[in-house]
Design a protein around this motif. Structure first.
Motif, mmCIF file in Angstrom:
data_model
loop_
_atom_site.group_PDB
_atom_site.id
_atom_site.type_symbol
_atom_site.label_atom_id
_atom_site.label_comp_id
_atom_site.label_asym_id
_atom_site.label_seq_id
_atom_site.Cartn_x
_atom_site.Cartn_y
_atom_site.Cartn_z
ATOM 1 N N PHE A 90 7.107 7.788 -1.703
ATOM 2 C CA PHE A 90 7.093 6.522 -2.438
ATOM 3 C C PHE A 90 7.825 6.653 -3.779
ATOM 4 O O PHE A 90 8.504 5.723 -4.216
ATOM 5 C CB PHE A 90 5.635 6.084 -2.655
ATOM 6 C CG PHE A 90 5.493 4.896 -3.555
ATOM 7 C CD1 PHE A 90 6.102 3.686 -3.236
ATOM 8 C CD2 PHE A 90 4.762 4.982 -4.739
ATOM 9 C CE1 PHE A 90 5.988 2.585 -4.075
ATOM 10 C CE2 PHE A 90 4.641 3.890 -5.574
ATOM 11 C CZ PHE A 90 5.257 2.688 -5.248
ATOM 12 N N GLU A 141 0.892 -1.188 0.000
ATOM 13 C CA GLU A 141 0.000 0.000 0.000
ATOM 14 C C GLU A 141 0.914 1.217 0.000
ATOM 15 O O GLU A 141 1.451 1.606 1.030
ATOM 16 C CB GLU A 141 -0.894 -0.025 1.248
ATOM 17 C CG GLU A 141 -2.315 0.471 1.011
ATOM 18 C CD GLU A 141 -2.470 1.934 0.652
ATOM 19 O OE1 GLU A 141 -1.501 2.523 0.123
ATOM 20 O OE2 GLU A 141 -3.552 2.487 0.874
ATOM 21 N N GLU A 153 4.064 5.846 3.503
ATOM 22 C CA GLU A 153 3.252 7.058 3.726
ATOM 23 C C GLU A 153 4.204 8.227 3.949
ATOM 24 O O GLU A 153 5.110 8.138 4.763
ATOM 25 C CB GLU A 153 2.307 6.857 4.921
ATOM 26 C CG GLU A 153 1.584 8.111 5.399
ATOM 27 C CD GLU A 153 0.800 8.880 4.322
ATOM 28 O OE1 GLU A 153 0.019 8.256 3.569
ATOM 29 O OE2 GLU A 153 0.988 10.099 4.235
ATOM 30 N N SER A 189 -6.904 2.683 5.711
ATOM 31 C CA SER A 189 -8.229 2.144 5.346
ATOM 32 C C SER A 189 -8.094 0.872 4.508
ATOM 33 O O SER A 189 -8.839 -0.090 4.707
ATOM 34 C CB SER A 189 -9.049 3.129 4.518
ATOM 35 O OG SER A 189 -8.903 4.411 4.967
ATOM 36 N N LEU A 190 -7.153 0.888 3.574
ATOM 37 C CA LEU A 190 -6.977 -0.284 2.714
ATOM 38 C C LEU A 190 -6.075 -1.320 3.382
ATOM 39 O O LEU A 190 -6.343 -2.522 3.323
ATOM 40 C CB LEU A 190 -6.345 0.149 1.389
ATOM 41 C CG LEU A 190 -7.266 0.917 0.459
ATOM 42 C CD1 LEU A 190 -6.475 1.619 -0.629
ATOM 43 C CD2 LEU A 190 -8.273 -0.036 -0.158
ATOM 44 N N ARG A 230 0.665 10.413 9.845
ATOM 45 C CA ARG A 230 -0.110 9.248 9.398
ATOM 46 C C ARG A 230 0.740 7.978 9.475
ATOM 47 O O ARG A 230 0.238 6.904 9.793
ATOM 48 C CB ARG A 230 -0.667 9.499 8.000
ATOM 49 C CG ARG A 230 -1.667 10.654 8.006
ATOM 50 C CD ARG A 230 -2.462 10.726 6.731
ATOM 51 N NE ARG A 230 -1.852 11.529 5.691
ATOM 52 C CZ ARG A 230 -1.908 12.861 5.618
ATOM 53 N NH1 ARG A 230 -2.548 13.541 6.544
ATOM 54 N NH2 ARG A 230 -1.350 13.512 4.622
#
Ligand SMILES: C[S@@+](CC[C@H](N)C(=O)[O-])C[C@H]1O[C@@H](n2cnc3c(N)ncnc32)[C@H](O)[C@@H]1O
Length: 275
Positions: free
Chosen positions: A155, A109, A132, A116-117, A137
């Protein structure tokens, strides 16, 4: 936007009720503090309903999970803050259906927000790694304890070829302003035979700039699917941006620039040099 400490204290107070489409604070606040809280709740889309039977801020969408994400992160989304729009539960459900994660699948992710995912991928028994950029977060993600690894950083700066074992699945809801670049980069972290499921702005389906045209060709050449989401799919996260789901399965013989595809590139150059 950062939630002011005193507003955060009110909203996380045991007496505050956050449920369904409502936030109710059943105790007195001094006027300035009430104004700060009211400003935040209005920004998210709520409006005060003072009727005796209600006496709450009421939202035009189920606000509970969203508020929980905001309170855990200590902020609420603003489009100026790297596009933090948590994926609403209904969209997460659809993405998980397309991803069909099996026990032990590795899942990336790459713009994980507050998870959430990632949370749902971990519940499916996937082995989840998160990236992230926002330190607050990333901190929330670490606290959740659902990920094998949480990388806090950009990322787009990570080198996919530094990775020994690419991922079976990529699940992502990247910043809408740079979604194509994020998806293209994420493909380089995925195995041949893997599946990528991404939320993207609907504009990728019709935009005429070169990046979008080339991206659509790549999707078509590799039998990818663009699934339209309801117009209000992201209303629970405070935006009316229209969105689609992109589903890409990487056929080992296809042209998707997966991890394997990238690894094969220098080999082809060497062969060319020998010719
Ligand atoms: C649209 S939100 C999605 C959050 C999460 N995936 C979810 O579904 O709830 C995009 C997230 O990507 C993060 N982000 C933005 N640019 C990034 C980058 N270059 N590298 C990693 N994360 C990034 C933002 O901080 C934000 O949390």
């Amino acid at each position: 936007m950062q939630i002011p400490a005193d507003v955060l204290a009110v909203l996380t107070d045991d007496r505050t009720i956050i449920s369904g489409d409502r936030v109710a604070v059943p105790f007195e606040l001094e006027p300035a503090l009430y104004q700060r809280m009211n400003q935040m709740l209005k920004d998210i889309g709520g409006r005060w309903d003072g009727r005796k039977a209600v006496r709450a801020h009421v939202f035009p969408f189920p606000v509970e999970q969203f508020m929980r994400d905001c309170l855990a992160a200590g902020e609420w989304p603003s489009r100026f803050e790297q596009g933090w729009y948590p994926t609403p539960p209904k969209v997460v459900f659809d993405m998980l259906e397309h991803a069909s994660i099996r026990v032990g699948h590795t899942v990336l992710e790459p713009s994980a927000g507050t998870g959430s995912l990632a949370k749902r991928a971990a519940e499916e028994m996937g082995i989840v790694d998160c990236v992230e950029i926002d330190p607050r977060r990333a901190h929330v993600l670490r606290d959740l304890g659902i990920a094998r690894q949480v990388v806090q950083g950009d990322f787009l700066d990570l080198d996919p070829l530094a990775l020994d074992e690419p991922y079976d699945r990529v699940l992502m809801n990247p910043p809408f302003s740079n979604a194509i670049a994020h998806v293209m980069h994420a493909l380089a972290f995925m195995k041949d035979g893997g599946t990528l499921v991404a939320v993207m702005p609907e504009s990728i389906a019709w935009h005429s700039d070169r990046a979008a045209v080339e991206f659509r060709k790549l999707i078509a050449d590799n039998e990818g699917e663009i699934v339209k989401l309801p117009e209000d799919a992201f209303a629970p996260s405070g935006t009316n941006v229209r969105t689609v789901l992109l589903v890409l399965e990487a056929d080992p013989d296809g042209s998707l620039p997966t991890h394997g595809w990238h690894q094969r590139q220098p080999l082809q150059l060497d062969l060319f040099a020998m010719a």
